[in-house]
Design a protein around this motif. Structure first.
Motif, PDB file in Angstrom:
ATOM      1  N   ASP A   1       1.030  -1.248   0.026  1.00  0.00           N
ATOM      2  CA  ASP A   1      -0.030   0.130  -0.128  1.00  0.00           C
ATOM      3  C   ASP A   1       0.899   1.164  -0.036  1.00  0.00           C
ATOM      4  O   ASP A   1       1.548   1.444   0.720  1.00  0.00           O
ATOM      5  CB  ASP A   1      -0.955  -0.005   1.275  1.00  0.00           C
ATOM      6  CG  ASP A   1      -1.800   1.113   1.252  1.00  0.00           C
ATOM      7  OD1 ASP A   1      -2.061   1.880   0.159  1.00  0.00           O
ATOM      8  OD2 ASP A   1      -2.313   1.308   2.293  1.00  0.00           O
ATOM      9  N   GLY A   2       0.762   2.042  -1.136  1.00  0.00           N
ATOM     10  CA  GLY A   2       1.733   3.107  -1.016  1.00  0.00           C
ATOM     11  C   GLY A   2       1.452   4.267  -0.202  1.00  0.00           C
ATOM     12  O   GLY A   2       2.467   4.948   0.286  1.00  0.00           O
ATOM     13  N   GLN A   3       0.311   4.552   0.190  1.00  0.00           N
ATOM     14  CA  GLN A   3       0.062   5.691   1.203  1.00  0.00           C
ATOM     15  C   GLN A   3       0.600   5.416   2.493  1.00  0.00           C
ATOM     16  O   GLN A   3       1.117   6.068   3.287  1.00  0.00           O
ATOM     17  CB  GLN A   3      -1.610   5.605   1.178  1.00  0.00           C
ATOM     18  CG  GLN A   3      -1.894   6.908   1.946  1.00  0.00           C
ATOM     19  CD  GLN A   3      -3.363   7.007   2.109  1.00  0.00           C
ATOM     20  OE1 GLN A   3      -4.221   6.431   1.341  1.00  0.00           O
ATOM     21  NE2 GLN A   3      -3.950   8.091   2.623  1.00  0.00           N
ATOM     22  N   TYR A   4       0.521   4.284   2.906  1.00  0.00           N
ATOM     23  CA  TYR A   4       0.811   3.747   4.334  1.00  0.00           C
ATOM     24  C   TYR A   4       2.096   2.782   4.379  1.00  0.00           C
ATOM     25  O   TYR A   4       2.366   2.567   5.475  1.00  0.00           O
ATOM     26  CB  TYR A   4      -0.310   3.071   5.335  1.00  0.00           C
ATOM     27  CG  TYR A   4      -1.597   4.106   5.191  1.00  0.00           C
ATOM     28  CD1 TYR A   4      -1.483   5.024   6.064  1.00  0.00           C
ATOM     29  CD2 TYR A   4      -2.725   3.601   4.398  1.00  0.00           C
ATOM     30  CE1 TYR A   4      -2.678   5.927   6.262  1.00  0.00           C
ATOM     31  CE2 TYR A   4      -3.695   4.565   4.676  1.00  0.00           C
ATOM     32  CZ  TYR A   4      -3.631   5.565   5.266  1.00  0.00           C
ATOM     33  OH  TYR A   4      -4.632   6.416   5.583  1.00  0.00           O
ATOM     34  N   GLU A   5       2.548   2.369   3.434  1.00  0.00           N
ATOM     35  CA  GLU A   5       3.745   1.397   3.054  1.00  0.00           C
ATOM     36  C   GLU A   5       3.424   0.168   3.970  1.00  0.00           C
ATOM     37  O   GLU A   5       4.334  -0.286   4.783  1.00  0.00           O
ATOM     38  CB  GLU A   5       5.287   2.169   3.815  1.00  0.00           C
ATOM     39  CG  GLU A   5       5.301   3.334   3.097  1.00  0.00           C
ATOM     40  CD  GLU A   5       5.999   3.147   1.767  1.00  0.00           C
ATOM     41  OE1 GLU A   5       6.486   2.060   1.518  1.00  0.00           O
ATOM     42  OE2 GLU A   5       5.829   3.816   0.626  1.00  0.00           O
ATOM     43  N   GLN A   6       2.305  -0.362   3.658  1.00  0.00           N
ATOM     44  CA  GLN A   6       1.906  -1.606   4.589  1.00  0.00           C
ATOM     45  C   GLN A   6       1.714  -2.737   3.573  1.00  0.00           C
ATOM     46  O   GLN A   6       1.588  -2.539   2.229  1.00  0.00           O
ATOM     47  CB  GLN A   6       0.445  -1.591   5.226  1.00  0.00           C
ATOM     48  CG  GLN A   6       0.501  -0.696   6.312  1.00  0.00           C
ATOM     49  CD  GLN A   6      -0.844  -0.463   6.759  1.00  0.00           C
ATOM     50  OE1 GLN A   6      -1.817  -0.855   6.211  1.00  0.00           O
ATOM     51  NE2 GLN A   6      -1.161  -0.269   8.272  1.00  0.00           N
ATOM     52  N   VAL A   7       2.043  -3.978   3.998  1.00  0.00           N
ATOM     53  CA  VAL A   7       2.180  -5.023   3.127  1.00  0.00           C
ATOM     54  C   VAL A   7       0.792  -5.699   3.292  1.00  0.00           C
ATOM     55  O   VAL A   7       0.263  -6.110   4.281  1.00  0.00           O
ATOM     56  CB  VAL A   7       3.145  -6.199   3.366  1.00  0.00           C
ATOM     57  CG1 VAL A   7       3.140  -7.373   2.815  1.00  0.00           C
ATOM     58  CG2 VAL A   7       4.448  -5.444   2.916  1.00  0.00           C
ATOM     59  N   LEU A   8      -0.079  -5.888   2.161  1.00  0.00           N
ATOM     60  CA  LEU A   8      -1.384  -6.433   2.437  1.00  0.00           C
ATOM     61  C   LEU A   8      -1.521  -7.743   1.299  1.00  0.00           C
ATOM     62  O   LEU A   8      -1.016  -7.678   0.031  1.00  0.00           O
ATOM     63  CB  LEU A   8      -2.350  -5.272   1.606  1.00  0.00           C
ATOM     64  CG  LEU A   8      -2.699  -4.190   2.661  1.00  0.00           C
ATOM     65  CD1 LEU A   8      -3.345  -3.112   1.936  1.00  0.00           C
ATOM     66  CD2 LEU A   8      -2.928  -4.516   4.059  1.00  0.00           C
ATOM     67  N   CYS A   9      -1.837  -8.825   1.868  1.00  0.00           N
ATOM     68  CA  CYS A   9      -2.518  -9.779   0.982  1.00  0.00           C
ATOM     69  C   CYS A   9      -3.395  -9.490   0.254  1.00  0.00           C
ATOM     70  O   CYS A   9      -4.462  -8.449   0.276  1.00  0.00           O
ATOM     71  CB  CYS A   9      -2.582 -11.043   1.959  1.00  0.00           C
ATOM     72  SG  CYS A   9      -4.312 -10.913   2.860  1.00  0.00           S
TER      73      CYS A   9
END
Length: 112
Positions: free
Chosen positions: A99-107
């Motif tokens: 996720d580019g906005q929060y720099e989170q890895v999402l499945c």
């Protein structure tokens, strides 16, 4: 109804299959894109087939330790497995997005 099920065995034994993929001697040949299923319900071994490597599904390296991706169920090495920030399930890097906005890895399941 009784006449429908009465079959003359002499006529049935002389009937020859015809159509595409049938040779004159009655044996069948496979058409392009067809496959043959054996009597046991399995596919026969193919000559010249390439065996699937038992390495990582992402980097293709042969690693001793692999974890199963929770999305695609394929084995991946520890360097190619990422943990989903939302559900904490282990996923290979093919089945995750950042996720580019929060720099989170999402499945894939949590990203939709």
């Amino acid at each position: 109804m009784g006449k429908i099920w009465n079959i003359d065995t002499e006529k049935c034994s002389t009937i020859q299959p015809s159509g595409p993929g049938v040779t004159p001697d009655g044996s069948r040949t496979l058409l392009r894109g067809q496959t043959l299923i054996g009597q046991d319900g399995r596919l026969p071994p193919v000559q010249g087939a390439v065996l699937v490597s038992k390495g990582c599904c992402v980097c293709q390296k042969a690693q001793r330790t692999r974890r199963q991706c929770s999305q695609c169920d394929r084995p991946a090495c520890p360097s190619c497995i990422q943990q989903c920030s939302n559900c904490s399930s282990p996923c290979c890097s093919v089945c995750t997005i950042i996720d580019g906005q929060y720099e989170q890895v999402l499945c894939c399941g949590c990203s939709s």
